[in-house]
Motif scaffolding. Structure first.
Motif, PDB file in Angstrom:
ATOM      1  N   MET A   1       6.392 -14.852  -5.560  1.00 29.32           N
ATOM      2  CA  MET A   1       6.071 -13.477  -5.837  1.00 29.32           C
ATOM      3  C   MET A   1       5.929 -12.750  -4.510  1.00 29.32           C
ATOM      4  SD  MET A   1       3.011 -12.345  -8.219  1.00 29.32           S
ATOM      5  CE  MET A   1       2.775 -10.730  -8.691  1.00 29.32           C
ATOM      6  N   ALA A   2       6.699 -11.717  -4.336  1.00 30.31           N
ATOM      7  CA  ALA A   2       6.712 -10.979  -3.076  1.00 30.31           C
ATOM      8  C   ALA A   2       5.623  -9.915  -3.093  1.00 30.31           C
ATOM      9  CB  ALA A   2       8.081 -10.344  -2.857  1.00 30.31           C
ATOM     10  N   LEU A   3       4.939  -9.768  -1.985  1.00 32.48           N
ATOM     11  CA  LEU A   3       3.923  -8.734  -1.852  1.00 32.48           C
ATOM     12  C   LEU A   3       4.599  -7.406  -1.537  1.00 32.48           C
ATOM     13  CD1 LEU A   3       1.236 -10.583   0.258  1.00 32.48           C
ATOM     14  CD2 LEU A   3       1.138 -10.033  -2.147  1.00 32.48           C
ATOM     15  N   LEU A   4       4.062  -6.352  -2.120  1.00 36.25           N
ATOM     16  CA  LEU A   4       4.606  -5.030  -1.829  1.00 36.25           C
ATOM     17  C   LEU A   4       4.278  -4.659  -0.393  1.00 36.25           C
ATOM     18  CD1 LEU A   4       3.584  -3.117  -5.064  1.00 36.25           C
ATOM     19  CD2 LEU A   4       5.856  -3.933  -4.448  1.00 36.25           C
ATOM     20  N   PRO A   5       5.172  -3.959   0.258  1.00 36.15           N
ATOM     21  CA  PRO A   5       4.880  -3.556   1.627  1.00 36.15           C
ATOM     22  C   PRO A   5       3.680  -2.602   1.646  1.00 36.15           C
ATOM     23  CG  PRO A   5       6.954  -2.584   0.878  1.00 36.15           C
ATOM     24  CD  PRO A   5       6.470  -3.506  -0.188  1.00 36.15           C
ATOM     25  N   VAL A   6       2.874  -2.716   2.642  1.00 43.51           N
ATOM     26  CA  VAL A   6       1.698  -1.871   2.792  1.00 43.51           C
ATOM     27  C   VAL A   6       2.172  -0.460   3.148  1.00 43.51           C
ATOM     28  CG1 VAL A   6      -0.414  -1.508   4.084  1.00 43.51           C
ATOM     29  CG2 VAL A   6       0.329  -3.822   3.537  1.00 43.51           C
ATOM     30  N   MET A   7       1.676   0.527   2.386  1.00 41.93           N
ATOM     31  CA  MET A   7       2.084   1.910   2.626  1.00 41.93           C
ATOM     32  C   MET A   7       0.870   2.727   3.046  1.00 41.93           C
ATOM     33  SD  MET A   7       4.837   2.644  -0.370  1.00 41.93           S
ATOM     34  CE  MET A   7       3.937   1.955  -1.754  1.00 41.93           C
ATOM     35  N   PRO A   8       0.669   2.902   4.336  1.00 44.37           N
ATOM     36  CA  PRO A   8      -0.495   3.664   4.796  1.00 44.37           C
ATOM     37  C   PRO A   8      -0.467   5.115   4.331  1.00 44.37           C
ATOM     38  CG  PRO A   8       0.910   3.066   6.657  1.00 44.37           C
ATOM     39  CD  PRO A   8       1.469   2.407   5.447  1.00 44.37           C
ATOM     40  N   GLN A   9       0.726   5.674   4.147  1.00 49.21           N
ATOM     41  CA  GLN A   9       0.810   7.067   3.700  1.00 49.21           C
ATOM     42  C   GLN A   9       0.197   7.229   2.301  1.00 49.21           C
ATOM     43  OE1 GLN A   9       3.507   5.236   4.566  1.00 49.21           O
ATOM     44  NE2 GLN A   9       4.319   6.163   6.444  1.00 49.21           N
ATOM     45  N   LEU A  10       0.446   6.262   1.442  1.00 52.95           N
ATOM     46  CA  LEU A  10      -0.112   6.318   0.094  1.00 52.95           C
ATOM     47  C   LEU A  10      -1.636   6.229   0.130  1.00 52.95           C
ATOM     48  CD1 LEU A  10       0.372   6.464  -2.933  1.00 52.95           C
ATOM     49  CD2 LEU A  10       0.588   3.972  -2.941  1.00 52.95           C
ATOM     50  N   GLY A  11      -2.158   5.364   0.969  1.00 50.56           N
ATOM     51  CA  GLY A  11      -3.613   5.242   1.106  1.00 50.56           C
ATOM     52  C   GLY A  11      -4.245   6.531   1.601  1.00 50.56           C
ATOM     53  N   VAL A  12      -3.618   7.165   2.591  1.00 50.35           N
ATOM     54  CA  VAL A  12      -4.129   8.435   3.127  1.00 50.35           C
ATOM     55  C   VAL A  12      -4.056   9.514   2.052  1.00 50.35           C
ATOM     56  CG1 VAL A  12      -3.682  10.269   4.804  1.00 50.35           C
ATOM     57  CG2 VAL A  12      -3.647   7.887   5.534  1.00 50.35           C
ATOM     58  N   ALA A  13      -2.953   9.551   1.284  1.00 55.00           N
ATOM     59  CA  ALA A  13      -2.807  10.553   0.240  1.00 55.00           C
ATOM     60  C   ALA A  13      -3.895  10.398  -0.829  1.00 55.00           C
ATOM     61  CB  ALA A  13      -1.415  10.455  -0.389  1.00 55.00           C
ATOM     62  N   ILE A  14      -4.164   9.176  -1.238  1.00 56.81           N
ATOM     63  CA  ILE A  14      -5.209   8.927  -2.234  1.00 56.81           C
ATOM     64  C   ILE A  14      -6.574   9.335  -1.683  1.00 56.81           C
ATOM     65  CG2 ILE A  14      -6.442   7.102  -3.488  1.00 56.81           C
ATOM     66  CD1 ILE A  14      -3.717   5.692  -3.797  1.00 56.81           C
ATOM     67  N   TRP A  15      -6.813   9.017  -0.451  1.00 58.58           N
ATOM     68  CA  TRP A  15      -8.084   9.374   0.190  1.00 58.58           C
ATOM     69  C   TRP A  15      -8.245  10.894   0.242  1.00 58.58           C
ATOM     70  CZ3 TRP A  15      -9.340  11.653   4.993  1.00 58.58           C
ATOM     71  CH2 TRP A  15     -10.661  11.507   5.374  1.00 58.58           C
TER      72      TRP A  15
END
Length: 113
Positions: A1-15
Motif C-alpha cells: 500500500m503506497a502512502l500518499l505524498p505529503v501535501m503541505p499546501q493542503l495542510g496550510v489551506a485547512i489551517w
C-alpha cells in the motif's frame, strides 16, 4: 500500500480555513451580543400596573401573570400581553418584525392594517 505524498499546501489551506471560520464565528457572536444588549436597553425598567384596585409603578421584571399593564402614548411595552381595552392602539413593532409603520392592535388579538 503506497502512502500518499505529503501535501503541505493542503495542510496550510485547512489551517487557514479553520482560522477564518474561528474569526467569523467570533465576529458573529460579538454582533449578536451587542444586538441583545441594545434590545435590553430599549426595554423599560419600570411599568405601571393595576394591582389590588390601585395603580402601582413596579419593576418590569416583577410583572406577574394577571397583572393589568397600563400604557399611554409613547410608552414602551415591557411584556407580552392580551388587550383588555384599547382605543385606536398602534404599536411600533419595527424591532421585532422590521415593519416600518405602526401596526394597529385590536381586542381579537390580530393586527389590523
Amino acid at each position: 500500500m503506497a502512502l500518499l505524498p505529503v501535501m503541505p499546501q493542503l495542510g496550510v489551506a485547512i489551517w487557514l480555513v479553520n482560522i477564518i471560520n474561528g474569526v467569523f464565528s467570533f465576529w458573529q457572536e460579538y454582533k449578536a451580543e451587542k444586538a441583545t444588549e441594545a434590545l435590553r436597553e430599549m426595554l423599560p425598567s419600570y411599568t405601571r400596573v393595576m394591582r389590588d384596585g390601585e395603580v402601582q409603578r413596579i419593576l418590569a421584571q416583577d410583572l406577574a401573570p394577571g397583572d393589568v399593564i397600563l400604557i399611554e402614548e409613547g410608552d414602551r411595552i415591557s411584556a407580552d400581553a392580551r388587550l383588555v381595552d384599547e382605543n385606536e392602539l398602534r404599536a411600533d413593532q419595527s424591532t421585532l418584525s422590521g415593519e416600518s409603520h405602526p401596526v394597529r392592535k385590536n381586542l381579537r388579538g390580530r393586527a389590523a392594517r
